[in-house]
Design an enzyme around this catalytic site. Structure first.
Site, PDB file in Angstrom:
ATOM      1  N   CYS A   1       0.840  -1.208   0.000  1.00  0.00           N
ATOM      2  CA  CYS A   1       0.000   0.000   0.000  1.00  0.00           C
ATOM      3  C   CYS A   1       0.871   1.252   0.000  1.00  0.00           C
ATOM      4  CB  CYS A   1      -0.912  -0.005   1.225  1.00  0.00           C
ATOM      5  SG  CYS A   1      -2.041   1.403   1.255  1.00  0.00           S
TER       6      CYS A   1
ATOM      7  N   CYS B   1       0.331   4.995   6.891  1.00  0.00           N
ATOM      8  CA  CYS B   1      -0.292   4.784   8.205  1.00  0.00           C
ATOM      9  C   CYS B   1       0.747   4.120   9.121  1.00  0.00           C
ATOM     10  CB  CYS B   1      -1.527   3.905   8.088  1.00  0.00           C
ATOM     11  SG  CYS B   1      -2.693   4.480   6.831  1.00  0.00           S
TER      12      CYS B   1
ATOM     13  N   CYS C   1       0.563   0.389  10.356  1.00  0.00           N
ATOM     14  CA  CYS C   1       0.138  -0.666   9.431  1.00  0.00           C
ATOM     15  C   CYS C   1       1.291  -1.424   8.786  1.00  0.00           C
ATOM     16  CB  CYS C   1      -0.754  -0.070   8.346  1.00  0.00           C
ATOM     17  SG  CYS C   1      -1.398  -1.348   7.237  1.00  0.00           S
TER      18      CYS C   1
ATOM     19  N   CYS D   1     -16.144  -9.961   5.786  1.00  0.00           N
ATOM     20  CA  CYS D   1     -15.517  -8.682   5.413  1.00  0.00           C
ATOM     21  C   CYS D   1     -14.276  -8.942   4.573  1.00  0.00           C
ATOM     22  CB  CYS D   1     -15.115  -7.907   6.664  1.00  0.00           C
ATOM     23  SG  CYS D   1     -16.467  -7.684   7.828  1.00  0.00           S
TER      24      CYS D   1
ATOM     25  N   CYS E   1     -19.199  -7.248   3.650  1.00  0.00           N
ATOM     26  CA  CYS E   1     -18.604  -5.954   3.982  1.00  0.00           C
ATOM     27  C   CYS E   1     -17.272  -5.848   3.238  1.00  0.00           C
ATOM     28  CB  CYS E   1     -18.375  -5.900   5.498  1.00  0.00           C
ATOM     29  SG  CYS E   1     -17.484  -4.439   6.069  1.00  0.00           S
TER      30      CYS E   1
ATOM     31  N   CYS F   1     -19.594   1.219   8.653  1.00  0.00           N
ATOM     32  CA  CYS F   1     -18.781   0.622   9.718  1.00  0.00           C
ATOM     33  C   CYS F   1     -17.563   1.530   9.897  1.00  0.00           C
ATOM     34  CB  CYS F   1     -18.355  -0.785   9.301  1.00  0.00           C
ATOM     35  SG  CYS F   1     -17.202  -1.568  10.445  1.00  0.00           S
TER      36      CYS F   1
ATOM     37  N   ARG G   1     -17.867  -3.156  18.067  1.00  0.00           N
ATOM     38  CA  ARG G   1     -17.083  -4.364  17.795  1.00  0.00           C
ATOM     39  C   ARG G   1     -15.773  -4.376  18.577  1.00  0.00           C
ATOM     40  NH1 ARG G   1     -16.857  -4.958  12.016  1.00  0.00           N
ATOM     41  NH2 ARG G   1     -18.968  -5.707  12.360  1.00  0.00           N
TER      42      ARG G   1
END
Length: 327
Positions: free
Chosen positions: A54, A58, A61, A98, A130, A190, A262
């Site tokens: 990616c 972040c 991550c 998901c 999702c 979400c 969650r």
């Protein structure tokens, strides 16, 4: 019944968050029972359909291309592989599936077409489907909705004030724009965040305030505790105390009474007793399976034992739609 409010002030939320912990749990448990079946927990499975590489930065991550972690990069999985994994997840008791792709944003290309096929296939199994694919345009959200997408995950991560300390390759408004595009497409939202990113309590309150003052509350609010990964800038962050997770869950439950709250990343490091307190405080959704994208998660048989000990039952798929039909 608790009033559904979208006009919470930061001061009100801060007062709730900082109230004595046992009072806070009791208040949240009361709100939870007024608005939800407290024995019912939604069981979700999260699959990384495209891992690593990616371009974002972040700092928590392991999938960011710029960090050197043990994550193995793999291109988008084949549709049949994903549908087989969804079928296995359903057999193991999951009612929501998901799919996550390590993209900065969705692009209109063959990969997106494949994701639309995955969505159609999982929806056809009778599971809530999702996706979390990064930023999304209004048109892309509409295509996902037409393919049968039930929910879209796009976390705020932290407060607007702390955001630039964690991510510099996009801004907070980009996050909010995606949530708005999802809402316009009539897809369930979400959105939650991560604690343990070096934020202050005011940042935690700020993130909850943003979620609770959206025009409509997210239907699902994941509360994640950072799982530090070697090779990322956050690798040395201390473990988040369980009481901090409980405060976040309880506060989210009180200010967003009907949301699915969650208990997400970090659960693998919790005992049964700690998880029980989180459920008491209003958590009513978990991820099942041994991995959350790239971080560990409790195994299915551990969760089965947890559900038996606490006398919990899995929530049926599409329950919100059933309620809407009855109403």
């Amino acid at each position: 019944m608790s009033e559904i409010r979208n006009d919470w002030t930061r001061e009100e939320i801060e007062e709730i968050y900082n109230s004595p912990i046992l009072d806070l749990i009791y208040r949240a448990a009361t709100v939870h029972r007024e608005n939800n079946d407290a024995q019912e927990v939604q069981v979700c499975t999260l699959l990384s359909v495209k891992t690593g590489g990616c371009p974002e930065d972040c700092s928590y991550c392991p999938q960011a291309a710029r960090y050197h972690t043990d994550v193995k990069v793999h291109k988008l999985l084949d549709v049949d592989d994903v549908l087989e994994k969804a079928s296995n997840a359903k057999a193991n008791g999951s009612t929501r599936f998901c799919m996550g792709a390590a993209w900065r944003e969705v692009r209109d290309n063959r990969d997106f077409d494949k994701v639309l096929e995955m969505v159609k296939g999982v929806n056809g199994m009778g599971m809530e489907v999702c996706c979390t694919l990064g930023m999304l345009s209004e048109d892309q959200a509409k295509k996902l909705q037409e393919a049968g997408l039930y929910a879209y995950n796009h976390n705020l991560d932290t407060s607007e004030e702390h955001y630039n300390e964690i991510i510099t390759t996009r801004n907070y408004d980009d996050r909010l724009d995606t949530l708005e595009n999802v809402r316009k497409a009539k897809i369930s939202v979400c959105s939650g965040g991560i604690i343990g990113l070096g934020e202050t309590e005011k940042d935690r309150v700020g993130m909850l305030h943003t979620l609770a003052t959206l025009p409509e509350h997210p239907e699902s609010v994941p509360v994640n505790a950072l799982v530090p990964v070697e090779g990322t800038p956050m690798e040395k962050q201390p473990k988040v105390p369980v009481w901090d997770m409980i405060r976040m869950i309880a506060t989210a439950r009180i200010i967003m009474p009907k949301a699915m709250v969650r208990l997400s990343a970090g659960r693998v490091r919790m005992s049964q007793e700690e998880q029980a307190l989180c459920f008491m405080a209003g958590a009513n959704s978990i991820f099942a399976g041994d991995k959350l994208l790239t971080t560990p998660n409790p195994e299915v048989n551990e969760d089965e034992e947890l559900f038996q000990v606490l006398n919990l039952k899995p929530r049926k798929a599409f329950k919100d739609q059933e309620k809407a039909t009855v109403a």
